[in-house]
Write a protein that holds these residues in place. Sequence first.
Motif, mmCIF file in Angstrom:
data_model
loop_
_atom_site.group_PDB
_atom_site.id
_atom_site.type_symbol
_atom_site.label_atom_id
_atom_site.label_comp_id
_atom_site.label_asym_id
_atom_site.label_seq_id
_atom_site.Cartn_x
_atom_site.Cartn_y
_atom_site.Cartn_z
ATOM 1 N N GLY A 153 84.632 -40.705 -69.443
ATOM 2 C CA GLY A 153 85.348 -41.169 -70.514
ATOM 3 C C GLY A 153 86.640 -40.889 -70.443
ATOM 4 N N ALA A 154 87.298 -41.063 -72.023
ATOM 5 C CA ALA A 154 88.690 -40.722 -72.012
ATOM 6 C C ALA A 154 89.219 -39.132 -71.419
ATOM 7 C CB ALA A 154 89.108 -41.009 -73.464
ATOM 8 N N VAL A 155 88.616 -38.326 -72.199
ATOM 9 C CA VAL A 155 88.753 -37.076 -71.947
ATOM 10 C C VAL A 155 88.358 -36.620 -70.588
ATOM 11 C CG1 VAL A 155 88.342 -34.504 -72.646
ATOM 12 C CG2 VAL A 155 88.690 -36.393 -74.452
ATOM 13 N N GLY A 175 76.829 -41.509 -67.150
ATOM 14 C CA GLY A 175 75.549 -42.087 -67.413
ATOM 15 C C GLY A 175 75.174 -43.465 -66.864
ATOM 16 N N LYS A 179 79.844 -45.782 -62.920
ATOM 17 C CA LYS A 179 80.770 -44.668 -63.475
ATOM 18 C C LYS A 179 80.711 -43.577 -62.209
ATOM 19 C CE LYS A 179 80.226 -45.105 -68.303
ATOM 20 N NZ LYS A 179 80.062 -44.610 -69.762
ATOM 21 N N TYR A 195 73.239 -38.930 -65.126
ATOM 22 C CA TYR A 195 72.178 -38.112 -65.687
ATOM 23 C C TYR A 195 71.196 -38.937 -66.231
ATOM 24 C CZ TYR A 195 74.260 -39.784 -70.202
ATOM 25 O OH TYR A 195 74.394 -40.479 -71.314
ATOM 26 N N ASN A 218 81.686 -31.984 -72.880
ATOM 27 C CA ASN A 218 81.859 -32.811 -73.894
ATOM 28 C C ASN A 218 80.799 -33.480 -74.713
ATOM 29 O OD1 ASN A 218 84.693 -33.544 -73.619
ATOM 30 N ND2 ASN A 218 84.210 -34.478 -71.471
ATOM 31 N N CYS A 240 84.316 -28.562 -75.703
ATOM 32 C CA CYS A 240 85.282 -29.685 -76.535
ATOM 33 C C CYS A 240 84.469 -30.586 -77.270
ATOM 34 C CB CYS A 240 85.735 -30.484 -75.121
ATOM 35 S SG CYS A 240 86.840 -31.963 -75.719
ATOM 36 N N TYR A 246 75.581 -35.875 -82.058
ATOM 37 C CA TYR A 246 76.596 -36.391 -83.362
ATOM 38 C C TYR A 246 75.828 -37.316 -84.183
ATOM 39 C CZ TYR A 246 80.799 -34.759 -80.797
ATOM 40 O OH TYR A 246 81.825 -34.111 -80.430
ATOM 41 N N PHE A 271 87.109 -25.377 -79.179
ATOM 42 C CA PHE A 271 88.643 -25.656 -79.454
ATOM 43 C C PHE A 271 88.776 -26.967 -80.443
ATOM 44 C CE2 PHE A 271 90.242 -28.506 -76.442
ATOM 45 C CZ PHE A 271 89.143 -28.755 -75.415
ATOM 46 N N VAL A 273 91.773 -29.883 -80.450
ATOM 47 C CA VAL A 273 93.178 -30.083 -79.838
ATOM 48 C C VAL A 273 94.472 -29.855 -80.551
ATOM 49 C CG1 VAL A 273 93.307 -32.556 -80.303
ATOM 50 C CG2 VAL A 273 94.687 -31.882 -78.380
ATOM 51 N N LEU A 316 80.721 -45.997 -77.831
ATOM 52 C CA LEU A 316 80.944 -44.888 -77.485
ATOM 53 C C LEU A 316 79.647 -44.066 -77.274
ATOM 54 C CD1 LEU A 316 83.885 -43.793 -79.770
ATOM 55 C CD2 LEU A 316 83.902 -44.445 -77.190
ATOM 56 N N ASN A 321 81.844 -47.835 -72.656
ATOM 57 C CA ASN A 321 83.246 -47.593 -72.280
ATOM 58 C C ASN A 321 83.282 -46.792 -70.702
ATOM 59 O OD1 ASN A 321 82.472 -45.243 -73.843
ATOM 60 N ND2 ASN A 321 84.262 -44.426 -73.179
HETATM 61 P P1 NDP Z 1 84.643 -40.838 -74.102
HETATM 62 O O1 NDP Z 1 85.587 -41.899 -73.678
HETATM 63 O O2 NDP Z 1 83.913 -39.875 -73.290
HETATM 64 O O3 NDP Z 1 83.197 -41.839 -74.978
HETATM 65 C C1 NDP Z 1 81.917 -41.137 -75.052
HETATM 66 C C2 NDP Z 1 81.198 -41.088 -73.906
HETATM 67 O O4 NDP Z 1 80.121 -40.158 -74.143
HETATM 68 C C3 NDP Z 1 80.449 -42.409 -73.513
HETATM 69 O O5 NDP Z 1 81.158 -43.204 -72.955
HETATM 70 C C4 NDP Z 1 79.002 -41.845 -72.882
HETATM 71 O O6 NDP Z 1 79.280 -42.004 -71.330
HETATM 72 C C5 NDP Z 1 79.154 -40.502 -73.397
HETATM 73 N N1 NDP Z 1 77.797 -40.329 -74.137
HETATM 74 C C6 NDP Z 1 77.363 -41.019 -75.257
HETATM 75 N N2 NDP Z 1 76.345 -40.458 -75.827
HETATM 76 C C7 NDP Z 1 75.626 -39.469 -74.842
HETATM 77 C C8 NDP Z 1 74.951 -38.816 -74.703
HETATM 78 N N3 NDP Z 1 73.666 -38.592 -75.760
HETATM 79 N N4 NDP Z 1 74.628 -37.687 -73.835
HETATM 80 C C9 NDP Z 1 75.729 -37.418 -72.859
HETATM 81 N N5 NDP Z 1 76.804 -38.451 -72.825
HETATM 82 C C10 NDP Z 1 76.948 -39.620 -73.819
HETATM 83 O O7 NDP Z 1 85.084 -40.297 -75.536
HETATM 84 P P2 NDP Z 1 86.192 -39.132 -75.501
HETATM 85 O O8 NDP Z 1 86.627 -38.931 -74.335
HETATM 86 O O9 NDP Z 1 87.144 -39.523 -76.621
HETATM 87 O O10 NDP Z 1 85.443 -37.606 -75.997
HETATM 88 C C11 NDP Z 1 84.610 -37.169 -75.302
HETATM 89 C C12 NDP Z 1 84.238 -35.776 -75.868
HETATM 90 O O11 NDP Z 1 85.422 -35.178 -76.358
HETATM 91 C C13 NDP Z 1 83.445 -36.118 -77.244
HETATM 92 O O12 NDP Z 1 82.276 -35.176 -77.348
HETATM 93 C C14 NDP Z 1 84.558 -35.856 -78.635
HETATM 94 O O13 NDP Z 1 84.036 -35.494 -79.619
HETATM 95 C C15 NDP Z 1 85.173 -34.670 -77.714
HETATM 96 N N6 NDP Z 1 86.691 -34.462 -78.214
HETATM 97 C C16 NDP Z 1 86.753 -33.305 -78.592
HETATM 98 C C17 NDP Z 1 88.336 -33.180 -78.994
HETATM 99 C C18 NDP Z 1 88.743 -31.663 -79.642
HETATM 100 O O14 NDP Z 1 89.836 -31.623 -80.332
HETATM 101 N N7 NDP Z 1 87.660 -30.561 -79.488
HETATM 102 C C19 NDP Z 1 89.341 -34.094 -79.071
HETATM 103 C C20 NDP Z 1 88.684 -35.436 -78.556
HETATM 104 C C21 NDP Z 1 87.615 -35.663 -78.097
HETATM 105 P P3 NDP Z 1 77.854 -41.924 -70.578
HETATM 106 O O15 NDP Z 1 77.913 -43.368 -69.933
HETATM 107 O O16 NDP Z 1 78.557 -40.958 -69.308
HETATM 108 O O17 NDP Z 1 76.880 -41.654 -71.464
#
Ligand code: NDP
Length: 332
Positions: A153-155, A175, A179, A195, A218, A240, A246, A271, A273, A316, A321
């Motif tokens: 993902g993005a982060v 996932g 990827k 996973y 994440n 993070c 959620y 934390f 950001v 998401l 994505n």
């Molecule tokens: P992503 O671009 O990573 O998109 C979310 C990804 O999460 C999906 O692509 C999916 O990938 C994965 N996902 C979805 N559901 C599940 C699940 N049940 N179990 C495991 N993986 C799952 O989003 P971001 O990069 O924007 O954010 C990533 C994380 O960082 C989030 O938890 C977000 O809330 C957090 N965050 C925290 C911040 C902070 O300040 N603390 C700031 C920004 C983000 P896959 O195909 O791998 O399942």
Amino acid sequence: QKQILLADRPSGKPTAETFQYAEVPVPTPEEGQVLIRTLYLSVDPYMRGRMNEGKSYVAPFQLNEPISGGVVGEVVDSKGSKLKQGDIIIGNLPWQEYSVAGEKEVRQIDPSIAPISAYLGILGMPGLTAYFGLLDIGKPKEGETVVVSGAAGAVGSAVGQIAKIKGARVVGIAGSDEKIKYLIDELGFDAAINYKTEDVGKALAEACPNGVDVYYDNVGGEISEAVHKRLNKFARIPVCGAISTYNSDGADLGPRIETTLIKSSVLMQGFVVGDFSSRFSEGARELAGWLQEGKLKYEETIVEGFEKIPQAFLGLFEGTNLGKQLVKIAEP
Ligand code: NDP
């Protein structure tokens, strides 16, 4: 012009009923304000928390009010003294095709450094989240093993690459096979685990023969539980996000205090950001430097059209994505 309101507070996964479209007039800027045409709009996992009633770390969205978030837009009319027509800005703005903001509430961005969409991803909030969470809390040292979940993902994709820049061995968890291939072939991760198809505990044992020194979390839930079992003495866990929880109303899964934290003297720190806001310019400068040197790559998944916003947001939680999920609303 179109806008999207929060129609209902979802319990569990949001649905089409969560969102309501409305047609409203294009607003007129007053003294000190600018009219902005939305070009790119960001959908982010944290927005799910804002759909709930109670305050999380950001105030909840209001019912029957527009949902808002990160937007890159173009100034099309200015009653300000600084910003002029044609300037490209980033701001926290409503899900609308046009909006008005005080010129001090938005920030001008420089399209010569990177494509403007990058300011919502690698050069923006997600990139800074990766940078500070990994380096300030995770503190990876050369030769250590860093595991990151939500890795494609993005982060997560930025976390893994920054850890490589710092000389760590990097293992991603994501996932899909597409990827996994991307993480290894394109981003240079040392190993990656799907996973959804693999036994994460077993795969981790193979991918991390020397244990785990930093776990950038994440996702929370069972994936994290599996990583916690492989932590080395004095491991660090930047917490993070917990996207796996959620959409559930149940309690979070947590680390086993004795067998995870005490036994191995593990440091676990949550934390946001914003904790690092006084150092955003440092982070942005470093990220832009690595980008220009070709050490940092990024991917975007862009859907086009205002009506695709809810679908992009819901994606998401399905993992549709690769890299940063964006919605393109209009051509610059
Ligand atoms: P992503 O671009 O990573 O998109 C979310 C990804 O999460 C999906 O692509 C999916 O990938 C994965 N996902 C979805 N559901 C599940 C699940 N049940 N179990 C495991 N993986 C799952 O989003 P971001 O990069 O924007 O954010 C990533 C994380 O960082 C989030 O938890 C977000 O809330 C957090 N965050 C925290 C911040 C902070 O300040 N603390 C700031 C920004 C983000 P896959 O195909 O791998 O399942």
